[in-house]
Design an enzyme around this catalytic site. Structure first.
Site, PDB file in Angstrom:
ATOM      1  N   ARG A 261      -9.452  -7.927   4.358  1.00  0.00           N
ATOM      2  CA  ARG A 261      -8.297  -7.443   5.129  1.00  0.00           C
ATOM      3  C   ARG A 261      -8.353  -5.931   5.281  1.00  0.00           C
ATOM      4  NH1 ARG A 261      -2.782  -5.889   3.986  1.00  0.00           N
ATOM      5  NH2 ARG A 261      -1.244  -6.800   5.431  1.00  0.00           N
TER       6      ARG A 261
ATOM      7  N   HIS B 275       0.445  -2.810  11.163  1.00  0.00           N
ATOM      8  CA  HIS B 275       1.593  -3.551  11.699  1.00  0.00           C
ATOM      9  C   HIS B 275       1.949  -3.135  13.126  1.00  0.00           C
ATOM     10  CE1 HIS B 275       2.008  -5.378   7.814  1.00  0.00           C
ATOM     11  NE2 HIS B 275       2.037  -4.191   7.253  1.00  0.00           N
TER      12      HIS B 275
ATOM     13  N   GLN C  57       1.220 -11.150  10.270  1.00  0.00           N
ATOM     14  CA  GLN C  57       1.871  -9.955   9.740  1.00  0.00           C
ATOM     15  C   GLN C  57       1.033  -8.693   9.899  1.00  0.00           C
ATOM     16  OE1 GLN C  57       0.412  -8.503   6.321  1.00  0.00           O
ATOM     17  NE2 GLN C  57       1.506  -9.921   4.988  1.00  0.00           N
TER      18      GLN C  57
ATOM     19  N   SER D 245       4.005  -6.400   2.810  1.00  0.00           N
ATOM     20  CA  SER D 245       2.701  -6.330   3.489  1.00  0.00           C
ATOM     21  C   SER D 245       1.632  -6.962   2.597  1.00  0.00           C
ATOM     22  CB  SER D 245       2.379  -4.884   3.866  1.00  0.00           C
ATOM     23  OG  SER D 245       1.266  -4.814   4.725  1.00  0.00           O
ATOM     24  N   LEU D 246       0.662  -6.180   2.083  1.00  0.00           N
ATOM     25  CA  LEU D 246      -0.376  -6.777   1.241  1.00  0.00           C
ATOM     26  C   LEU D 246       0.235  -7.454   0.015  1.00  0.00           C
ATOM     27  CD1 LEU D 246      -1.549  -5.480  -1.698  1.00  0.00           C
ATOM     28  CD2 LEU D 246      -1.745  -3.494  -0.232  1.00  0.00           C
TER      29      LEU D 246
ATOM     30  N   GLN E 109       0.831  -1.199   0.000  1.00  0.00           N
ATOM     31  CA  GLN E 109       0.000   0.000   0.000  1.00  0.00           C
ATOM     32  C   GLN E 109       0.866   1.249   0.000  1.00  0.00           C
ATOM     33  OE1 GLN E 109      -3.276  -0.655   2.528  1.00  0.00           O
ATOM     34  NE2 GLN E 109      -4.170   1.361   2.290  1.00  0.00           N
TER      35      GLN E 109
END
Length: 314
Positions: free
Chosen positions: A119, A204, A253, A94-95, A10
């Protein structure tokens, strides 16, 4: 040559992303249609036309970025004969870890789109807008040790942790707004520059636990098989092919640190990777790769000409 495909997270989204791919290649259009059908929304239209504030919403940005990454990968395979079998490893920020798994065949594109939509929604629900914050600590003195000292100072008034260890000179902290504000002051006193990030939630960090719990339930129901290339996971900075481990780490995560610098060092070291290809929007990860592993080549793949040149170079 040992190749790893990287998948952005992102922040790389922009109105118009993927449009040139869709205009040039039927394979890219197929992916965008699959994602639209899976979500029951016209995400491809939003990506092409905006408005930006809607595309930037976490629940839209996450599946949209995945869609562009998978459009790149589908086009490489169908138009240029370059499949995931060319890769020694995959990794995503991440994503982007979901994009990496979809590209490696561990999760279907439709399934990945639905997981990322959930998510994004779960992460936004976890902390009301305005109650959390993230900040990037940058500059020559900005390393994990400095960030941890700054986060510890912020923790005096609320949750504050190191969220992303991106590369030397770029570490992100996350937590409660007041705690992050206090950590920023400490970071500046320690010699770092600090920039509040334009995000809708403190990703996070432990405040995301409700989202992690929600995703753990969804991942338990999802069909996940062993990827065709090992995934170097955010939470361990080590490779895995184990679907059960992947389910666990995808949930973990959400609250855990993204160990990107360590992941890249492992790939370029023990992993033996000499070339990185960033599949998707932007070129953030390519830039990081050049700083972390300067002896390896790093190529962003998002425009039609990028894909053609990359395929010819293999």
């Amino acid at each position: 040559m040992s190749l790893a495909f990287l998948f952005p997270g992102q922040g790389s989204q922009a109105v118009g992303m993927g449009a040139d791919l869709a205009d040039a290649f039927g394979a890219a259009r197929e992916v965008f249609q699959e994602v639209d059908d899976a979500l029951g929304q016209k995400l491809a239209k939003l990506m092409r036309e905006g408005p930006e504030d809607q595309l930037t919403l976490t629940e839209n940005a996450q599946p949209a970025l995945m869609a562009v990454s998978l459009a790149v990968m589908r086009t490489l395979e169908k138009e240029f004969g370059v499949g995931i079998d060319k890769a020694a490893f995959v990794a995503g920020h991440s994503l982007g870890e979901y994009s990496a798994l979809a590209a490696a065949g561990a999760i279907s594109i439709a399934g990945t789109a639905r997981l990322l939509k959930l998510r994004g929604q779960a992460m936004q629900r976890a902390v009301p807008v305005g109650e959390g914050a993230m900040a990037s600590l940058i500059g020559p003195k900005s390393d994990v040790a400095l960030a941890e000292e700054a986060a510890a100072a912020g923790s005096a008034v609320g949750v504050c942790v190191v969220a992303n260890d991106n590369n030397a000179g770029n570490v992100v902290i996350s937590g409660a707004k007041a705690a992050v504000d206090l950590a920023i002051e400490k970071a500046k006193a320690l010699g770092a520059r600090a920039i509040l990030l334009n995000v809708s939630a403190p990703f996070h960090c432990p405040l995301m636990q409700p989202a992690a719990d929600e995703m753990a339930e969804a991942l338990a129901r999802a069909t996940i098989v062993a990827p065709r290339a090992p995934l170097v996971a955010n939470v361990t900075a080590r490779p895995t092919l184990d679907p059960d481990a992947i389910r666990r780490m995808l949930a973990e995560q959400i609250t855990a640190r993204v160990r990107w610098r360590e992941s890249m060092l492992w790939l370029a070291g023990e992993g033996g990777v000499t070339r990185f290809a960033e599949a998707g929007a932007g070129k953030v990860l390519s830039g990081m790769a050049k700083r972390i592993a300067p002896d390896a080549a790093a190529t962003p793949l998002n425009a039609p000409a990028d894909l053609e040149a990359f395929a010819k170079s293999l």
